[in-house]
Design a protein around this motif. Structure first.
Motif, short mmCIF file in Angstrom:
data_model
loop_
_atom_site.label_atom_id
_atom_site.label_comp_id
_atom_site.label_asym_id
_atom_site.label_seq_id
_atom_site.Cartn_x
_atom_site.Cartn_y
_atom_site.Cartn_z
N GLU A 39 0.86 -1.19 0.00
CA GLU A 39 0.00 0.00 0.00
C GLU A 39 0.89 1.23 0.00
O GLU A 39 1.82 1.32 0.81
CB GLU A 39 -0.89 -0.02 1.24
N VAL A 53 1.06 5.19 0.63
CA VAL A 53 0.30 6.22 1.33
C VAL A 53 1.03 7.57 1.25
O VAL A 53 2.21 7.66 1.58
CB VAL A 53 0.09 5.84 2.83
N ARG A 74 0.68 11.57 2.60
CA ARG A 74 -0.01 12.41 3.59
C ARG A 74 0.34 13.87 3.37
O ARG A 74 1.51 14.24 3.36
CB ARG A 74 0.43 12.04 5.01
N ALA A 115 -2.61 12.77 10.28
CA ALA A 115 -3.81 12.17 10.89
C ALA A 115 -3.54 10.67 10.97
O ALA A 115 -2.64 10.16 10.30
CB ALA A 115 -5.06 12.44 10.05
N GLY A 116 -4.32 9.98 11.78
CA GLY A 116 -4.24 8.52 11.82
C GLY A 116 -2.93 8.01 12.37
O GLY A 116 -2.39 8.51 13.35
N SER A 117 -2.39 6.99 11.67
CA SER A 117 -1.29 6.23 12.27
C SER A 117 -0.01 7.04 12.44
O SER A 117 0.79 6.76 13.34
CB SER A 117 -1.01 4.96 11.46
N ASP A 156 -0.83 -4.76 8.60
CA ASP A 156 -0.22 -3.91 7.56
C ASP A 156 1.04 -3.19 8.05
O ASP A 156 1.05 -1.95 8.15
CB ASP A 156 -1.24 -2.86 7.06
N ASP A 202 -4.95 12.55 3.36
CA ASP A 202 -4.06 11.43 3.01
C ASP A 202 -4.84 10.43 2.17
O ASP A 202 -6.06 10.55 2.01
CB ASP A 202 -3.45 10.76 4.26
N LYS A 243 -4.50 6.13 0.29
CA LYS A 243 -3.76 4.88 0.06
C LYS A 243 -4.04 4.39 -1.36
O LYS A 243 -5.21 4.37 -1.80
CB LYS A 243 -4.25 3.85 1.09
N ASP A 296 -13.39 5.46 1.58
CA ASP A 296 -12.95 4.35 2.44
C ASP A 296 -11.44 4.33 2.61
O ASP A 296 -10.93 3.81 3.60
CB ASP A 296 -13.34 3.00 1.80
N GLY A 297 -10.71 4.84 1.61
CA GLY A 297 -9.25 4.68 1.61
C GLY A 297 -8.50 6.00 1.60
O GLY A 297 -7.33 6.03 1.19
N CYS A 298 -9.18 7.07 2.02
CA CYS A 298 -8.49 8.36 2.10
C CYS A 298 -9.11 9.16 3.24
O CYS A 298 -10.10 8.75 3.82
CB CYS A 298 -8.60 9.12 0.78
N ARG A 299 -8.49 10.27 3.56
CA ARG A 299 -9.09 11.19 4.54
C ARG A 299 -9.38 12.51 3.82
O ARG A 299 -8.52 13.04 3.11
CB ARG A 299 -8.18 11.43 5.75
N ARG A 351 -14.77 4.89 11.75
CA ARG A 351 -13.78 4.44 12.74
C ARG A 351 -14.04 5.07 14.11
O ARG A 351 -13.90 4.43 15.14
CB ARG A 351 -12.35 4.82 12.30
P1 TMP Z 1 -3.24 5.27 8.42
O1 TMP Z 1 -3.29 6.66 9.00
O2 TMP Z 1 -4.11 4.29 9.15
O3 TMP Z 1 -1.84 4.79 8.20
O4 TMP Z 1 -3.91 5.37 6.96
C1 TMP Z 1 -3.45 6.30 6.00
C2 TMP Z 1 -4.47 6.37 4.87
O5 TMP Z 1 -4.48 5.16 4.15
C3 TMP Z 1 -5.89 6.59 5.35
O6 TMP Z 1 -6.55 7.45 4.43
C4 TMP Z 1 -6.52 5.23 5.32
C5 TMP Z 1 -5.75 4.53 4.23
N1 TMP Z 1 -5.56 3.10 4.49
C6 TMP Z 1 -6.45 2.19 3.94
O7 TMP Z 1 -7.37 2.57 3.22
N2 TMP Z 1 -6.26 0.88 4.19
C7 TMP Z 1 -5.27 0.41 4.95
O8 TMP Z 1 -5.16 -0.81 5.14
C8 TMP Z 1 -4.33 1.36 5.52
C9 TMP Z 1 -3.19 0.91 6.37
C10 TMP Z 1 -4.54 2.68 5.26
#
Ligand code: TMP
Ligand code: ASP
Length: 237
Positions: free
Chosen positions: A90, A92, A94, A98-100, A129, A175, A177, A196-199, A215
Protein backbone atom coordinates in the motif's frame (compact mmCIF):
# COMPACT_ATOMS: atom_id res chain seq x y z
CA UNK A 1 -18.65 -9.63 -21.53
CA UNK A 2 -20.14 -12.19 -19.14
CA UNK A 3 -19.62 -12.31 -15.37
CA UNK A 4 -18.39 -15.72 -14.15
CA UNK A 5 -17.22 -17.20 -10.83
CA UNK A 6 -16.10 -15.23 -7.79
CA UNK A 7 -12.31 -15.22 -7.54
CA UNK A 8 -11.82 -13.33 -4.31
CA UNK A 9 -13.80 -11.57 -1.61
CA UNK A 10 -12.14 -8.83 0.41
CA UNK A 11 -13.50 -6.76 3.27
CA UNK A 12 -15.55 -4.39 1.12
CA UNK A 13 -15.33 -5.65 -2.47
CA UNK A 14 -15.62 -8.94 -4.34
CA UNK A 15 -13.85 -9.79 -7.57
CA UNK A 16 -15.30 -11.97 -10.35
CA UNK A 17 -13.79 -13.60 -13.41
CA UNK A 18 -15.40 -12.95 -16.79
CA UNK A 19 -15.45 -14.83 -20.07
CA UNK A 20 -12.46 -12.68 -21.08
CA UNK A 21 -9.10 -13.59 -19.53
CA UNK A 22 -7.92 -9.97 -19.21
CA UNK A 23 -11.05 -8.52 -17.63
CA UNK A 24 -12.62 -8.76 -14.18
CA UNK A 25 -15.73 -7.43 -12.49
CA UNK A 26 -15.45 -5.68 -9.12
CA UNK A 27 -18.53 -5.66 -6.89
CA UNK A 28 -18.64 -2.87 -4.31
CA UNK A 29 -20.50 -4.22 -1.25
CA UNK A 30 -22.12 -2.33 1.62
CA UNK A 31 -19.71 -3.95 4.10
CA UNK A 32 -17.63 -1.37 5.90
CA UNK A 33 -14.55 -2.46 7.78
CA UNK A 34 -12.00 -0.77 10.01
CA UNK A 35 -9.07 -1.76 12.20
CA UNK A 36 -8.08 -4.64 9.90
CA UNK A 37 -11.54 -6.13 9.89
CA UNK A 38 -12.14 -5.92 13.66
CA UNK A 39 -15.07 -3.53 13.20
CA UNK A 40 -17.47 -4.46 10.40
CA UNK A 41 -20.92 -3.05 9.59
CA UNK A 42 -23.27 -2.90 6.65
CA UNK A 43 -23.96 0.66 5.57
CA UNK A 44 -26.82 1.09 3.13
CA UNK A 45 -25.95 2.68 -0.26
CA UNK A 46 -22.20 2.42 0.38
CA UNK A 47 -21.50 -0.04 -2.46
CA UNK A 48 -23.26 2.23 -4.97
CA UNK A 49 -21.68 5.41 -3.62
CA UNK A 50 -18.13 4.02 -3.64
CA UNK A 51 -18.55 2.43 -7.08
CA UNK A 52 -19.63 5.75 -8.63
CA UNK A 53 -17.09 7.75 -6.60
CA UNK A 54 -14.28 5.46 -7.72
CA UNK A 55 -15.38 5.64 -11.38
CA UNK A 56 -15.34 9.44 -11.29
CA UNK A 57 -11.86 9.61 -9.69
CA UNK A 58 -10.34 6.91 -11.93
CA UNK A 59 -11.58 8.78 -15.01
CA UNK A 60 -10.06 12.04 -13.72
CA UNK A 61 -6.75 10.25 -13.13
CA UNK A 62 -6.76 8.62 -16.58
CA UNK A 63 -7.47 12.02 -18.13
CA UNK A 64 -4.42 13.37 -16.28
CA UNK A 65 -2.22 10.63 -17.77
CA UNK A 66 -2.18 8.15 -14.85
CA UNK A 67 -2.72 4.60 -16.17
CA UNK A 68 -5.43 2.72 -14.22
CA UNK A 69 -7.20 -0.65 -14.38
CA UNK A 70 -10.61 1.02 -14.62
CA UNK A 71 -12.63 0.35 -17.78
CA UNK A 72 -16.19 1.40 -16.96
CA UNK A 73 -19.29 1.13 -14.80
CA UNK A 74 -21.38 -2.02 -15.35
CA UNK A 75 -24.16 -1.33 -12.82
CA UNK A 76 -24.79 0.75 -9.70
CA UNK A 77 -22.46 -1.50 -7.71
CA UNK A 78 -20.19 -3.12 -10.34
CA UNK A 79 -17.28 -1.94 -12.47
CA UNK A 80 -15.22 -3.58 -15.20
CA UNK A 81 -11.45 -3.53 -14.71
CA UNK A 82 -8.35 -5.03 -16.24
CA UNK A 83 -7.02 -8.16 -14.51
CA UNK A 84 -3.85 -7.16 -12.67
CA UNK A 85 -1.19 -9.14 -10.89
CA UNK A 86 -1.42 -7.14 -7.65
CA UNK A 87 1.66 -5.93 -5.79
CA UNK A 88 0.91 -6.59 -2.07
CA UNK A 89 1.96 -3.13 -1.00
CA UNK A 90 0.00 0.00 0.00
CA UNK A 91 1.38 3.41 -0.99
CA UNK A 92 0.30 6.22 1.33
CA UNK A 93 0.82 9.96 0.81
CA UNK A 94 -0.01 12.41 3.59
CA UNK A 95 -0.54 16.13 3.14
CA UNK A 96 -1.76 16.64 6.71
CA UNK A 97 -0.99 14.50 9.77
CA UNK A 98 -3.81 12.17 10.89
CA UNK A 99 -4.24 8.52 11.82
CA UNK A 100 -1.29 6.23 12.27
CA UNK A 101 1.45 8.83 11.75
CA UNK A 102 0.14 10.72 14.80
CA UNK A 103 0.24 7.59 16.93
CA UNK A 104 3.63 6.40 15.62
CA UNK A 105 5.52 9.67 15.76
CA UNK A 106 3.62 11.67 18.37
CA UNK A 107 2.63 14.32 15.80
CA UNK A 108 -0.46 16.41 16.51
CA UNK A 109 -3.41 15.80 14.17
CA UNK A 110 -3.84 18.57 11.62
CA UNK A 111 -0.19 19.53 11.21
CA UNK A 112 0.59 20.32 7.59
CA UNK A 113 3.24 18.03 6.10
CA UNK A 114 5.47 19.93 3.71
CA UNK A 115 6.70 18.16 1.69
CA UNK A 116 4.00 15.48 1.84
CA UNK A 117 5.22 12.14 3.24
CA UNK A 118 5.35 8.88 1.29
CA UNK A 119 5.01 5.59 3.17
CA UNK A 120 4.84 1.92 2.18
CA UNK A 121 2.89 -0.76 4.05
CA UNK A 122 2.69 -4.50 3.50
CA UNK A 123 -0.88 -5.54 2.68
CA UNK A 124 -1.37 -8.13 5.42
CA UNK A 125 -4.26 -7.85 7.88
CA UNK A 126 -2.92 -10.63 10.14
CA UNK A 127 0.27 -8.58 10.63
CA UNK A 128 -1.73 -5.29 10.78
CA UNK A 129 -0.22 -3.91 7.56
CA UNK A 130 3.30 -3.27 8.91
CA UNK A 131 5.30 -0.36 7.54
CA UNK A 132 8.05 -1.44 5.15
CA UNK A 133 10.54 0.30 2.88
CA UNK A 134 11.65 -0.27 -0.70
CA UNK A 135 14.46 -2.63 0.36
CA UNK A 136 11.92 -5.08 1.83
CA UNK A 137 9.98 -4.97 -1.44
CA UNK A 138 13.10 -5.78 -3.43
CA UNK A 139 14.58 -8.37 -1.04
CA UNK A 140 11.33 -10.31 -0.78
CA UNK A 141 10.57 -9.95 -4.48
CA UNK A 142 7.21 -8.20 -4.01
CA UNK A 143 8.06 -5.85 -6.91
CA UNK A 144 10.98 -4.80 -9.09
CA UNK A 145 13.00 -1.73 -8.13
CA UNK A 146 11.87 0.13 -11.25
CA UNK A 147 8.22 -0.56 -10.44
CA UNK A 148 8.69 0.73 -6.88
CA UNK A 149 10.04 3.97 -8.38
CA UNK A 150 7.07 4.14 -10.74
CA UNK A 151 4.60 3.51 -7.88
CA UNK A 152 6.13 6.38 -5.95
CA UNK A 153 6.09 8.76 -8.93
CA UNK A 154 2.48 7.86 -9.81
CA UNK A 155 1.34 8.18 -6.19
CA UNK A 156 2.72 11.74 -6.07
CA UNK A 157 1.22 12.53 -9.49
CA UNK A 158 -2.16 11.43 -8.11
CA UNK A 159 -1.58 13.92 -5.28
CA UNK A 160 -1.05 16.80 -7.72
CA UNK A 161 -4.30 15.99 -9.50
CA UNK A 162 -6.53 15.17 -6.54
CA UNK A 163 -5.32 17.77 -4.01
CA UNK A 164 -6.42 20.51 -6.41
CA UNK A 165 -9.65 18.71 -7.38
CA UNK A 166 -10.72 18.50 -3.71
CA UNK A 167 -9.53 22.02 -2.90
CA UNK A 168 -11.55 23.47 -5.79
CA UNK A 169 -14.59 21.79 -4.20
CA UNK A 170 -13.85 23.21 -0.72
CA UNK A 171 -12.10 20.16 0.75
CA UNK A 172 -8.65 19.09 1.94
CA UNK A 173 -7.19 15.77 0.79
CA UNK A 174 -5.48 14.83 4.06
CA UNK A 175 -4.06 11.43 3.01
CA UNK A 176 -4.83 8.43 0.81
CA UNK A 177 -3.76 4.88 0.06
CA UNK A 178 -3.15 3.44 -3.42
CA UNK A 179 -2.47 -0.08 -4.67
CA UNK A 180 -0.83 -1.01 -7.95
CA UNK A 181 -0.55 -4.09 -10.12
CA UNK A 182 0.93 -5.32 -13.37
CA UNK A 183 -1.04 -5.81 -16.60
CA UNK A 184 1.14 -7.79 -19.01
CA UNK A 185 4.15 -6.23 -17.28
CA UNK A 186 2.82 -2.64 -17.30
CA UNK A 187 2.30 -0.93 -13.93
CA UNK A 188 -1.28 0.33 -13.48
CA UNK A 189 -3.18 1.88 -10.59
CA UNK A 190 -5.55 -0.77 -9.22
CA UNK A 191 -7.99 -1.26 -6.35
CA UNK A 192 -10.17 1.80 -5.70
CA UNK A 193 -10.16 5.44 -4.70
CA UNK A 194 -13.09 6.25 -2.43
CA UNK A 195 -13.68 7.85 1.01
CA UNK A 196 -12.95 4.35 2.44
CA UNK A 197 -9.25 4.68 1.61
CA UNK A 198 -8.49 8.36 2.10
CA UNK A 199 -9.09 11.19 4.54
CA UNK A 200 -11.01 14.27 3.39
CA UNK A 201 -11.78 17.29 5.58
CA UNK A 202 -13.96 20.30 4.91
CA UNK A 203 -11.55 23.13 4.05
CA UNK A 204 -13.18 25.69 6.37
CA UNK A 205 -14.57 23.69 9.30
CA UNK A 206 -12.07 20.79 9.06
CA UNK A 207 -15.00 18.43 9.62
CA UNK A 208 -14.08 14.81 8.80
CA UNK A 209 -15.97 13.52 5.76
CA UNK A 210 -14.32 10.09 5.21
CA UNK A 211 -14.12 6.65 6.86
CA UNK A 212 -12.86 8.22 10.10
CA UNK A 213 -16.57 8.95 10.68
CA UNK A 214 -17.04 5.16 10.86
CA UNK A 215 -13.78 4.44 12.74
CA UNK A 216 -14.54 7.11 15.35
CA UNK A 217 -18.35 6.57 15.54
CA UNK A 218 -19.08 10.12 14.35
CA UNK A 219 -22.28 9.12 12.49
CA UNK A 220 -23.60 10.16 9.04
CA UNK A 221 -20.93 8.04 7.31
CA UNK A 222 -22.53 7.54 3.90
CA UNK A 223 -24.23 10.95 4.02
CA UNK A 224 -20.72 12.44 4.25
CA UNK A 225 -19.38 10.27 1.39
CA UNK A 226 -22.29 11.48 -0.75
CA UNK A 227 -21.69 15.09 0.28
CA UNK A 228 -18.05 14.81 -0.83
CA UNK A 229 -19.16 13.25 -4.12
CA UNK A 230 -21.83 15.85 -4.82
CA UNK A 231 -19.36 18.66 -4.15
CA UNK A 232 -17.11 17.07 -6.79
CA UNK A 233 -20.05 16.93 -9.21
CA UNK A 234 -20.89 13.21 -8.92
CA UNK A 235 -24.55 12.21 -9.21
CA UNK A 236 -25.70 9.26 -7.07
CA UNK A 237 -29.31 9.03 -8.33
P1 TMP B 1 -3.24 5.27 8.42
O1 TMP B 1 -3.29 6.66 9.00
O2 TMP B 1 -4.11 4.29 9.15
O3 TMP B 1 -1.84 4.79 8.20
O4 TMP B 1 -3.91 5.37 6.96
C1 TMP B 1 -3.45 6.30 6.00
C2 TMP B 1 -4.47 6.37 4.87
O5 TMP B 1 -4.48 5.16 4.15
C3 TMP B 1 -5.89 6.59 5.35
O6 TMP B 1 -6.55 7.45 4.43
C4 TMP B 1 -6.52 5.23 5.32
C5 TMP B 1 -5.75 4.53 4.23
N1 TMP B 1 -5.56 3.10 4.49
C6 TMP B 1 -6.45 2.19 3.94
O7 TMP B 1 -7.37 2.57 3.22
N2 TMP B 1 -6.26 0.88 4.19
C7 TMP B 1 -5.27 0.41 4.95
O8 TMP B 1 -5.16 -0.81 5.14
C8 TMP B 1 -4.33 1.36 5.52
C9 TMP B 1 -3.19 0.91 6.37
C10 TMP B 1 -4.54 2.68 5.26
N1 ASP C 1 -9.28 -0.84 5.48
C1 ASP C 1 -8.72 -1.43 6.68
C2 ASP C 1 -9.78 -2.29 7.38
O1 ASP C 1 -10.79 -2.53 7.01
C3 ASP C 1 -8.07 -0.43 7.58
C4 ASP C 1 -8.92 0.72 8.01
O2 ASP C 1 -9.51 1.36 7.19
O3 ASP C 1 -8.97 1.04 9.20
O4 ASP C 1 -9.69 -2.82 8.38
Amino acid sequence: MEKREQLYSGKAKSVFATDEQDHLVILFRNDTSAFDGQKVEQLERKGMVNNKFNAFIMEKLEAAGIPTHFEGLLSDVESQVKRLEMIPVECVVRNVAAGSICRRLGIEEGRELNPPTFELFLKNDALHDPMINEYHIRSFGWAKAEDVEKMKALTFKVNDVLKQLFLDAGMILVDYKLEFGLFHGELLLGDEFSPDGCRIWDRDTREKLDKDRFRQDLGNVIESYELVGRRLGISFD
